[in-house]
Design a protein around this motif. Structure first.
Motif, PDB file in Angstrom:
ATOM      1  N   VAL A  86      27.293-118.689 -25.469  1.00 44.48           N
ATOM      2  CA  VAL A  86      26.654-117.609 -24.813  1.00 44.48           C
ATOM      3  C   VAL A  86      27.833-116.468 -24.734  1.00 44.48           C
ATOM      4  N   LEU A  87      29.283-117.161 -24.321  1.00 42.77           N
ATOM      5  CA  LEU A  87      30.344-116.162 -24.445  1.00 42.77           C
ATOM      6  C   LEU A  87      30.433-115.694 -25.944  1.00 42.77           C
ATOM      7  N   GLN A  88      30.171-116.207 -26.861  1.00 41.84           N
ATOM      8  CA  GLN A  88      30.291-115.802 -28.373  1.00 41.84           C
ATOM      9  C   GLN A  88      29.422-114.495 -28.462  1.00 41.84           C
ATOM     10  N   MET A  89      28.089-114.875 -27.915  1.00 39.51           N
ATOM     11  CA  MET A  89      26.904-113.932 -28.189  1.00 39.51           C
ATOM     12  C   MET A  89      27.280-112.745 -27.409  1.00 39.51           C
ATOM     13  N   MET A  90      27.931-112.784 -26.418  1.00 47.13           N
ATOM     14  CA  MET A  90      28.350-111.630 -25.384  1.00 47.13           C
ATOM     15  C   MET A  90      29.310-110.608 -26.273  1.00 47.13           C
ATOM     16  N   ARG A  91      30.338-111.244 -26.822  1.00 48.06           N
ATOM     17  CA  ARG A  91      31.335-110.794 -27.511  1.00 48.06           C
ATOM     18  C   ARG A  91      30.746-110.044 -28.634  1.00 48.06           C
ATOM     19  N   GLU A  92      29.630-110.523 -29.446  1.00 48.57           N
ATOM     20  CA  GLU A  92      29.044-110.085 -30.599  1.00 48.57           C
ATOM     21  C   GLU A  92      28.190-109.021 -30.357  1.00 48.57           C
ATOM     22  N   GLU A  93      27.618-109.044 -29.314  1.00 45.38           N
ATOM     23  CA  GLU A  93      26.406-107.934 -28.876  1.00 45.38           C
ATOM     24  C   GLU A  93      26.880-106.705 -28.020  1.00 45.38           C
ATOM     25  N   LEU A  94      28.401-106.887 -27.771  1.00 45.12           N
ATOM     26  CA  LEU A  94      29.166-105.678 -27.248  1.00 45.12           C
ATOM     27  C   LEU A  94      29.490-104.732 -28.217  1.00 45.12           C
ATOM     28  N   THR A  95      28.823-103.786 -28.564  1.00 40.41           N
ATOM     29  CA  THR A  95      28.945-103.020 -29.859  1.00 40.41           C
ATOM     30  C   THR A  95      30.192-102.164 -29.868  1.00 40.41           C
TER      31      THR A  95
END
Length: 344
Positions: free
Chosen positions: A249-258
């Protein structure tokens, strides 16, 4: 009268990032929580990692001549290497020179050393590792017992896990009247294997806990339960899956913050929320699991632990000591254990 600080013995040589990250985390914890740190291990290697810049006193270094490697059979290594760092750390607790032990080294060796040197609390058949997971309800964690100390269990072991977990949840996690669940594949008392069915009946009949029934996998993070008991095989799988989900979840958050200006503005606006979310789901915030059932406070951290996790583990150890977890298990559980209705 001067207040004596809680004394934490840390196996400075245990873990993938020892001793540098272990020492750094210990120093941070000493400054943040006002504890006395005893770093156990090779003095030269430990001293090389200390870059002291605060007004806090330097930690005490306790020499140890050996370490238990991750590939070694734990019980054999513990017996053969009497002066290994984990053994020296446990002896400090045994001799009342430290109040608790923190180790990110070989978890099996830490458990074996604790059993051999500190012994079991009277009335406890098998110690268990308790791990704290977040739930969807803010500031309402769930304690999982056991997450790896006992692969095979009998019903009375799970009953003891429930009692110890209730005490820890009530006095350390500050949960009022903790609700206990049994990890299972269905809500009905008849569901599950023989262990689950027999344990369900025993937990229902135990007046020391508030047992509210089976907890399915989807219930673990619901906030409905405060303590969930299971054997160490299922518990370890559950723990590592939950940690992997948190990391994902933390990794996805980093990737989705454009990237770009809009991404930076959005991140700036959301930063307080993102920080709180990270604190809720990041297993580093708890630092490790408490080994309940042995005659001393022992926190077993992940082998991959870095400084923040070690600092958190020291905080957990301090809280367990200050809230007298051992004394409460002795006073609340042991006297009634002699009158247990359990027969296995």
């Amino acid at each position: 009268m001067a207040i004596i600080p809680t004394r934490i013995a840390i196996d400075a040589m245990g873990g993938d990032h020892a001793p540098s990250e272990i020492v750094e985390g210990a120093l941070k914890a000493q400054e943040a929580y006002g504890v006395k740190i005893l770093l156990v291990g090779d003095p030269q290697k430990i001293k090389a990692c200390i870059h002291h810049k605060s007004n806090q006193p330097l930690p005490e270094i306790v020499p140890a001549e050996d370490i238990v490697e991750m590939h070694e059979e734990p019980l054999t290594a513990i017996r053969r290497k009497s002066k290994a760092s984990i053994n020296v750390a446990m002896n400090l607790v045994k001799e009342k020179e430290a109040d608790a032990v923190v180790s990110a080294g070989h978890s099996g060796a830490a458990m074996a050393s604790a059993l051999l040197r500190l012994g079991r609390i009277p009335g406890i058949d098998r110690p268990a590792i308790g791990a704290i997971l977040p739930t969807i309800i803010p500031k309402k964690p769930v304690l999982i017992m056991d997450v790896g100390a006992n692969v095979d269990c009998r019903p009375k072991y799970l009953e003891q896990f429930a009692v110890m977990g209730t005490i820890y949840s009530e006095y350390v996690l500050r949960t009022s009247d903790p609700k206990v669940g049994l990890l299972n594949i269905g809500e009905e008392p008849s569901k599950g294997n023989d262990l689950a069915v027999r344990t369900h009946q025993i937990l229902q009949e135990n007046n020391q806990i508030k047992f509210i029934g089976n907890a399915e996998g989807r219930d673990v993070l619901s906030g409905e339960f405060d303590v969930i008991v299971c054997d160490g095989f299922a518990g370890n799988i559950l723990l590592k899956f939950a940690e992997a989900v948190g990391d994902a979840v933390l990794q996805m958050m980093r990737e989705e913050l454009t990237p770009g200006l809009s991404g930076k503005i959005g991140t700036a606006i959301l930063r307080p929320n993102l920080k709180r979310m990270k604190q809720r789901i990041d297993h580093v915030e708890h630092g490790g699991g408490l080994l309940l059932g042995v005659g001393g406070i022992c926190i077993i951290s992940h082998g991959s632990s870095k400084a923040p996790a070690i600092s958190s583990a020291v905080r957990s150890a301090k809280e367990a000591v200050e809230n007298r977890v051992l004394e409460r298990i002795n006073s609340k559980y042991v006297p009634e254990s002699k009158q247990s209705i359990v027969s296995n």
